[in-house]
Structure formats: C-alpha cells, structure tokens
Motif scaffolding. Structure first.
Motif, PDB file in Angstrom:
ATOM      1  N   VAL A 268      15.305  50.363 -15.116  1.00  0.00           N
ATOM      2  CA  VAL A 268      15.724  49.589 -13.955  1.00  0.00           C
ATOM      3  C   VAL A 268      16.929  50.213 -13.244  1.00  0.00           C
ATOM      4  O   VAL A 268      16.986  50.251 -12.008  1.00  0.00           O
ATOM      5  CB  VAL A 268      16.015  48.122 -14.354  1.00  0.00           C
ATOM      6  CG1 VAL A 268      17.165  48.024 -15.347  1.00  0.00           C
ATOM      7  CG2 VAL A 268      16.284  47.271 -13.123  1.00  0.00           C
ATOM      8  N   VAL A 269      17.895  50.751 -13.999  1.00  0.00           N
ATOM      9  CA  VAL A 269      19.059  51.363 -13.364  1.00  0.00           C
ATOM     10  C   VAL A 269      18.661  52.631 -12.622  1.00  0.00           C
ATOM     11  O   VAL A 269      19.140  52.893 -11.510  1.00  0.00           O
ATOM     12  CB  VAL A 269      20.146  51.650 -14.412  1.00  0.00           C
ATOM     13  CG1 VAL A 269      21.266  52.499 -13.813  1.00  0.00           C
ATOM     14  CG2 VAL A 269      20.718  50.344 -14.951  1.00  0.00           C
ATOM     15  N   SER A 270      17.772  53.426 -13.202  1.00  0.00           N
ATOM     16  CA  SER A 270      17.299  54.640 -12.543  1.00  0.00           C
ATOM     17  C   SER A 270      16.546  54.307 -11.268  1.00  0.00           C
ATOM     18  O   SER A 270      16.736  54.947 -10.217  1.00  0.00           O
ATOM     19  CB  SER A 270      16.404  55.432 -13.497  1.00  0.00           C
ATOM     20  OG  SER A 270      17.074  55.732 -14.700  1.00  0.00           O
ATOM     21  N   ASP A 271      15.681  53.298 -11.326  1.00  0.00           N
ATOM     22  CA  ASP A 271      14.929  52.884 -10.130  1.00  0.00           C
ATOM     23  C   ASP A 271      15.871  52.325  -9.064  1.00  0.00           C
ATOM     24  O   ASP A 271      15.641  52.521  -7.856  1.00  0.00           O
ATOM     25  CB  ASP A 271      13.893  51.829 -10.515  1.00  0.00           C
ATOM     26  CG  ASP A 271      12.753  52.412 -11.347  1.00  0.00           C
ATOM     27  OD1 ASP A 271      12.549  53.639 -11.270  1.00  0.00           O
ATOM     28  OD2 ASP A 271      12.098  51.649 -12.064  1.00  0.00           O
ATOM     29  N   TYR A 272      16.913  51.651  -9.495  1.00  0.00           N
ATOM     30  CA  TYR A 272      17.908  51.093  -8.565  1.00  0.00           C
ATOM     31  C   TYR A 272      18.612  52.210  -7.791  1.00  0.00           C
ATOM     32  O   TYR A 272      18.728  52.162  -6.566  1.00  0.00           O
ATOM     33  CB  TYR A 272      18.899  50.253  -9.374  1.00  0.00           C
ATOM     34  CG  TYR A 272      20.269  50.087  -8.786  1.00  0.00           C
ATOM     35  CD1 TYR A 272      20.499  49.232  -7.724  1.00  0.00           C
ATOM     36  CD2 TYR A 272      21.360  50.764  -9.339  1.00  0.00           C
ATOM     37  CE1 TYR A 272      21.775  49.058  -7.198  1.00  0.00           C
ATOM     38  CE2 TYR A 272      22.633  50.597  -8.833  1.00  0.00           C
ATOM     39  CZ  TYR A 272      22.844  49.750  -7.760  1.00  0.00           C
ATOM     40  OH  TYR A 272      24.108  49.583  -7.266  1.00  0.00           O
ATOM     41  N   VAL A 273      19.064  53.227  -8.526  1.00  0.00           N
ATOM     42  CA  VAL A 273      19.764  54.332  -7.867  1.00  0.00           C
ATOM     43  C   VAL A 273      18.803  55.131  -6.991  1.00  0.00           C
ATOM     44  O   VAL A 273      19.169  55.583  -5.897  1.00  0.00           O
ATOM     45  CB  VAL A 273      20.434  55.247  -8.909  1.00  0.00           C
ATOM     46  CG1 VAL A 273      21.084  56.458  -8.240  1.00  0.00           C
ATOM     47  CG2 VAL A 273      21.475  54.465  -9.707  1.00  0.00           C
ATOM     48  N   GLN A 274      17.561  55.282  -7.438  1.00  0.00           N
ATOM     49  CA  GLN A 274      16.583  56.001  -6.625  1.00  0.00           C
ATOM     50  C   GLN A 274      16.332  55.276  -5.307  1.00  0.00           C
ATOM     51  O   GLN A 274      16.180  55.917  -4.251  1.00  0.00           O
ATOM     52  CB  GLN A 274      15.272  56.169  -7.395  1.00  0.00           C
ATOM     53  CG  GLN A 274      14.219  56.958  -6.615  1.00  0.00           C
ATOM     54  CD  GLN A 274      13.030  57.333  -7.474  1.00  0.00           C
ATOM     55  OE1 GLN A 274      13.164  57.513  -8.672  1.00  0.00           O
ATOM     56  NE2 GLN A 274      11.865  57.460  -6.854  1.00  0.00           N
ATOM     57  N   ALA A 275      16.290  53.947  -5.355  1.00  0.00           N
ATOM     58  CA  ALA A 275      16.089  53.181  -4.126  1.00  0.00           C
ATOM     59  C   ALA A 275      17.266  53.351  -3.167  1.00  0.00           C
ATOM     60  O   ALA A 275      17.091  53.302  -1.941  1.00  0.00           O
ATOM     61  CB  ALA A 275      15.902  51.707  -4.460  1.00  0.00           C
ATOM     62  N   LEU A 276      18.453  53.584  -3.719  1.00  0.00           N
ATOM     63  CA  LEU A 276      19.643  53.729  -2.888  1.00  0.00           C
ATOM     64  C   LEU A 276      19.846  55.145  -2.371  1.00  0.00           C
ATOM     65  O   LEU A 276      20.160  55.353  -1.203  1.00  0.00           O
ATOM     66  CB  LEU A 276      20.891  53.319  -3.681  1.00  0.00           C
ATOM     67  CG  LEU A 276      21.208  51.840  -3.822  1.00  0.00           C
ATOM     68  CD1 LEU A 276      22.419  51.664  -4.729  1.00  0.00           C
ATOM     69  CD2 LEU A 276      21.493  51.222  -2.466  1.00  0.00           C
ATOM     70  N   ALA A 277      19.689  56.124  -3.273  1.00  0.00           N
ATOM     71  CA  ALA A 277      20.128  57.481  -2.947  1.00  0.00           C
ATOM     72  C   ALA A 277      19.122  58.570  -3.270  1.00  0.00           C
ATOM     73  O   ALA A 277      19.456  59.750  -3.165  1.00  0.00           O
ATOM     74  CB  ALA A 277      21.451  57.768  -3.660  1.00  0.00           C
ATOM     75  N   GLY A 278      17.929  58.222  -3.696  1.00  0.00           N
ATOM     76  CA  GLY A 278      16.920  59.241  -3.936  1.00  0.00           C
ATOM     77  C   GLY A 278      16.824  59.683  -5.384  1.00  0.00           C
ATOM     78  O   GLY A 278      17.659  59.323  -6.221  1.00  0.00           O
ATOM     79  N   PRO A 279      15.812  60.511  -5.703  1.00  0.00           N
ATOM     80  CA  PRO A 279      15.537  60.892  -7.093  1.00  0.00           C
ATOM     81  C   PRO A 279      16.603  61.769  -7.741  1.00  0.00           C
ATOM     82  O   PRO A 279      16.815  61.686  -8.949  1.00  0.00           O
ATOM     83  CB  PRO A 279      14.197  61.642  -6.991  1.00  0.00           C
ATOM     84  CG  PRO A 279      14.107  62.069  -5.565  1.00  0.00           C
ATOM     85  CD  PRO A 279      14.800  61.018  -4.773  1.00  0.00           C
ATOM     86  N   ILE A 280      17.275  62.615  -6.965  1.00  0.00           N
ATOM     87  CA  ILE A 280      18.300  63.477  -7.563  1.00  0.00           C
ATOM     88  C   ILE A 280      19.465  62.635  -8.071  1.00  0.00           C
ATOM     89  O   ILE A 280      19.943  62.815  -9.205  1.00  0.00           O
ATOM     90  CB  ILE A 280      18.793  64.535  -6.546  1.00  0.00           C
ATOM     91  CG1 ILE A 280      17.647  65.489  -6.175  1.00  0.00           C
ATOM     92  CG2 ILE A 280      19.974  65.313  -7.120  1.00  0.00           C
ATOM     93  CD1 ILE A 280      18.026  66.520  -5.129  1.00  0.00           C
ATOM     94  N   ALA A 281      19.936  61.709  -7.252  1.00  0.00           N
ATOM     95  CA  ALA A 281      21.019  60.814  -7.670  1.00  0.00           C
ATOM     96  C   ALA A 281      20.591  59.969  -8.863  1.00  0.00           C
ATOM     97  O   ALA A 281      21.378  59.732  -9.795  1.00  0.00           O
ATOM     98  CB  ALA A 281      21.445  59.917  -6.513  1.00  0.00           C
ATOM     99  N   ALA A 282      19.320  59.518  -8.859  1.00  0.00           N
ATOM    100  CA  ALA A 282      18.808  58.715  -9.972  1.00  0.00           C
ATOM    101  C   ALA A 282      18.822  59.513 -11.264  1.00  0.00           C
ATOM    102  O   ALA A 282      19.138  58.987 -12.338  1.00  0.00           O
ATOM    103  CB  ALA A 282      17.402  58.225  -9.661  1.00  0.00           C
ATOM    104  N   THR A 283      18.477  60.787 -11.186  1.00  0.00           N
ATOM    105  CA  THR A 283      18.492  61.641 -12.373  1.00  0.00           C
ATOM    106  C   THR A 283      19.906  61.819 -12.907  1.00  0.00           C
ATOM    107  O   THR A 283      20.137  61.781 -14.126  1.00  0.00           O
ATOM    108  CB  THR A 283      17.885  63.019 -12.043  1.00  0.00           C
ATOM    109  OG1 THR A 283      16.543  62.843 -11.599  1.00  0.00           O
ATOM    110  CG2 THR A 283      17.907  63.926 -13.269  1.00  0.00           C
ATOM    111  N   ILE A 284      20.872  61.980 -11.995  1.00  0.00           N
ATOM    112  CA  ILE A 284      22.271  62.138 -12.417  1.00  0.00           C
ATOM    113  C   ILE A 284      22.771  60.875 -13.109  1.00  0.00           C
ATOM    114  O   ILE A 284      23.389  60.934 -14.174  1.00  0.00           O
ATOM    115  CB  ILE A 284      23.162  62.469 -11.200  1.00  0.00           C
ATOM    116  CG1 ILE A 284      22.796  63.845 -10.641  1.00  0.00           C
ATOM    117  CG2 ILE A 284      24.641  62.418 -11.587  1.00  0.00           C
ATOM    118  CD1 ILE A 284      23.492  64.185  -9.343  1.00  0.00           C
TER     119      ILE A 284
END
Length: 445
Positions: A268-284
């Motif tokens: 859920v946290v990864s999907d949250y960040v991806q929705a905000l800033a994209g997959p690279i930010a979600a990976t970080i």
C-alpha cells in the motif's frame, strides 16, 4: 556460570532509538490495509488511536517496574518480583517459556514482511521470498554479534532511516494538498454500537502489533545509563512519537488512495507513492521501507536475546544461556539460539499466520500478568518503593488490563486456544523441572 557482567553503555537517545526502531518495523506498512478492511470505513483511524492509548497507559506499568528493577530480561524480573518467591517462579518461567517461541515469531514476522515488500522491487516466487527472509535473520545475528556500545550506535543510524522513511511518506500527503480530508470525514457514517466495538477490537489487534516494542528498553535494563530516568523517558517519547507518525502516515495514504484501493493493495505504501510521484519514487520509498523492516528485526532480536540470559543467570533456565561472550560481553548463546529458531520460522510461516499468534501468546502472562504483579508488589512494598510512580494509580493499571483482555478476546478463538495450550505445556514443564530439582511446590519442608 560467567562472571562477566553487562556494561551500562546505552544512553537515552540510543534507548529511544532502540524502542522506536522495534516499534516501526514492517508492521504499520503491512497491517495498514488490514485495519482499513476490518473497520470498513473512514473511522479506521480510531484503531490507531486506540493502540496509542493502550500503549501509553501500559508504558506506565513498564516504567514503574523497569525503573525499579533495571536488569536484563525485563518481564522475567518483573513477574518474579511481583508474584513473590513462590508463584513468581512459575510466572517468570512461563514468560521465558513463551519467549522461546513467540520471540522468534516476532523476528520471523518482520523478516517475512521484509521479503513481501521486496517483491515490489524484484518479483520473487515463494521459495525466493523464503530465502530472502531467512537471509535477513542471518544478517541480523551477524550484526548483533558485537559489543553493546557499537550496537547502540548502529541503532541510532537505523533509527535515522526510520524517521526519514516516515517523513517521506507523510510529506507526500502534505504535498498532495488533501492531507486533512480523512480527518474531516472520520465520523462519516459512524455508529457507535456492538458492530463498531467488535470491528475496533479486531483492528486493534493489528495496530497493537505495530506498537509493540515501546518497552524493549526494559529487556536491556542492565545496559541502560541512569535507568531510573532514562527507561521511563525513552518509552513515553517512543509511544508519543510513533503514535503521531502512524496517524500522519495513515492520514497521508488515505488522502491519496481510495479506501477500496488501500484494502486490496499488498504494497500500500509503494502504491501510494507511485500514485503521487511515479514508479521510480515508489521504488526508492520501498527501499526505505525495507530499511525500516530490517531495523525492526535488529532491535527486536537485541532485546529478546537478553531474556533467556537473565533467567539462566538467575538459575531458572538452562545454564548455557547465561554465558556471555568472553571479550564482547553479550549473551551470544541466547542470540544464536533465538536467531536459529527465527530462521526456521521465517521459512515456514506467512505474515498473516503470526500477527495474532504473537499477541495472543503474550497477553495473559506478560501484559496482564505484569499489571497484577505491580498491584501485588504495591500492596506489599507500598508506593514509596518504586523509583518512578504513575499518576492516578491504580486506575491506569486496571484500565490497561481490561483493554488487554479485550484484545486477547479479539485475537479469535483459535489463537486463544493456542495461547492456553502453550501456557499449559509451560506449566507441565515447570512442574517436571521443579519436581526433578525438588523446588517449590515439591521442596521438602
């Protein structure tokens, strides 16, 4: 038995870091979606508030006992002192008995959660996930195989990663601009009835799992500088700080993702960040979540390794666990044993299998037992005996015990039966040991 003693080298900052890294493990990132599902509405934040409230008042019990008995092993000493020379032997034995099972479960649960979130970065099959979780346990044991002052510094370093991770997640909610929306709608459709109470109980099982660890400093009591002040301070700072971080994190995620999406998301946290800033930010951010999970395993393993040592040093457990490393001065046999069992558990179980089991196995003996022990000790020794005194005694103790019983009931009947079964086996083991050694209740008068 070793004549080497533990060194008091852990400061208030390091003690707080150890508590907070234990608390903010993989738990809040794994159970966030489960709590929303259990509450089934915007009022899921009440489950996190309930967890914070119980943690805070229970920390009062730990503070009185920890400041008065600042020794390695924490609850082992508290139960022994609270229940006296006879029943204290049984209660402290049962605590160590349970610890040898539930401590590796706690360690394994964090390692399993680590592997689960790791699959967001690198897809893994079931066998590969187990290899990752097992490797985490091995690496933790290797890092802990050193002097306590070095471990204190490592804990602060890992703690900084925890704070950075939570700050990144929370900042996303502020940046999105809808941060207060979940708070504005927290009571939408809320009906305070038996259904809500039941949902709150089931959800609080998960949130309390995420708060566990505020007392970790008590297990390291023999290594804390100025324990009468630093043990209580570190716990209250930890509970207050983590409660705010958890609430802000949940509000941030719910301000971006619909509740339906949160419920269905395994990351859920990864999907949250991806929705905000994209997959690279979600990976970080996912990498930072892994940092947090790793830090939690580190802190939990550190605290638990002192419990069998304390019992063995006291003559109440197998003497081999009383051995300290000849040069590094830490209970290495205890560390290696718990690490080995945790490694096996990390290969056998899933995260959903262990969360409720961890709580159910601990509540009656450790949490409720300590409350009863404190009441008995207060009656016997009077209040001036304690190095730190809670306000409004004994109200917080009674409230904490009632709430723990409610949490115990909410773990489901299967977990309750498991907990009672483990306690029953422990009583049998204690009686066999007592009869063999001609100790209470079989000692000759």
């Amino acid at each position: 038995m070793s004549k080497i003693i533990l060194d008091r080298k852990i400061s208030l900052l390091q003690a707080t870091a150890i508590n907070m890294t234990d608390m903010v493990g993989i738990g809040p990132f794994i159970v966030l979606s489960v709590v929303v599902e259990k509450m089934n509405g915007p009022w899921f934040l009440y489950a996190w508030i309930a967890g914070a409230f119980l943690s805070f008042i229970d920390a009062m019990i730990w503070s009185e006992l920890g400041a008065t008995f600042p020794l390695a092993g924490g609850s082992y000493n508290f139960l022994k002192e609270g229940f006296g020379p006879k029943w204290g032997k049984l209660m402290s034995f049962l605590f160590v008995w349970q610890t040898m099972i539930q401590a590796p479960l706690v360690i394994a649960s964090a390692a399993i959660g680590f592997a689960q979130y790791f699959t967001y970065i690198l897809p893994l099959d079931e066998i590969q996930r187990k290899l990752v979780s097992g490797s985490v346990v091995i690496l933790i044991v290797l890092l802990l195989y050193r002097k306590i002052e070095t471990i204190g510094k490592i804990s602060v370093f890992l703690w900084l990663g925890v704070l950075i991770t939570m700050a990144c997640i929370i900042f996303g909610g502020f940046y999105h601009g809808q941060f207060l929306e979940p708070v504005k709608h927290i009571n939408d459709g809320l009906e305070v009835n038996s259904a809500f109470a039941a949902a709150l109980g089931f959800a609080s099982v998960k949130t309390m799992y995420s708060y566990l660890g505020y007392y970790n400093v008590c297990h390291l009591g023999g290594e804390i500088i100025n324990p009468e002040k630093n043990i209580p301070k570190s716990m209250f700072i930890s509970v207050a700080g983590i409660a705010l971080l958890y609430l802000f994190m949940n509000i941030s995620v719910a301000s971006v993702l619909p509740l339906e999406t949160i419920i269905k998301s395994p990351f859920v946290v990864s999907d949250y960040v991806q929705a905000l800033a994209g997959p690279i930010a979600a990976t970080i951010v996912t990498a930072l979540v892994l940092w947090v999970a790793f830090a939690s395993v580190f802190s939990a393993t550190l605290g638990y390794s002192r419990i069998p040592y304390a019992a063995a040093k006291d003559g109440a457990f197998f003497s081999i666990f009383a051995k300290l490393h000849p040069t590094k001065h830490f209970p290495y046999i205890s560390l290696l044993f718990l690490g080995s069992v945790a490694f096996v558990f990390s290969l056998l179980f899933r995260i959903s299998d262990v969360i409720s089991a961890i709580l159910a196995m601990r509540i009656l003996i450790q949490f409720v037992g300590q409350g009863i022990g404190l009441l008995l000790l207060s009656k016997q020794k009077r209040r001036n005996f304690f190095k730190w005194k809670m306000p409004l005694f004994p109200i917080p103790v009674i409230v904490a015990m009632v709430l723990w019983i409610c949490i115990f009931y909410s773990t489901t009947f299967d977990m309750i039966r498991l907990a009672l079964f483990i306690i029953s086996l422990g009583i049998i083991a204690f009686m066999v040991k007592a009869r063999y050694n001609k100790e209470w209740p079989f000692q000759q008068v």
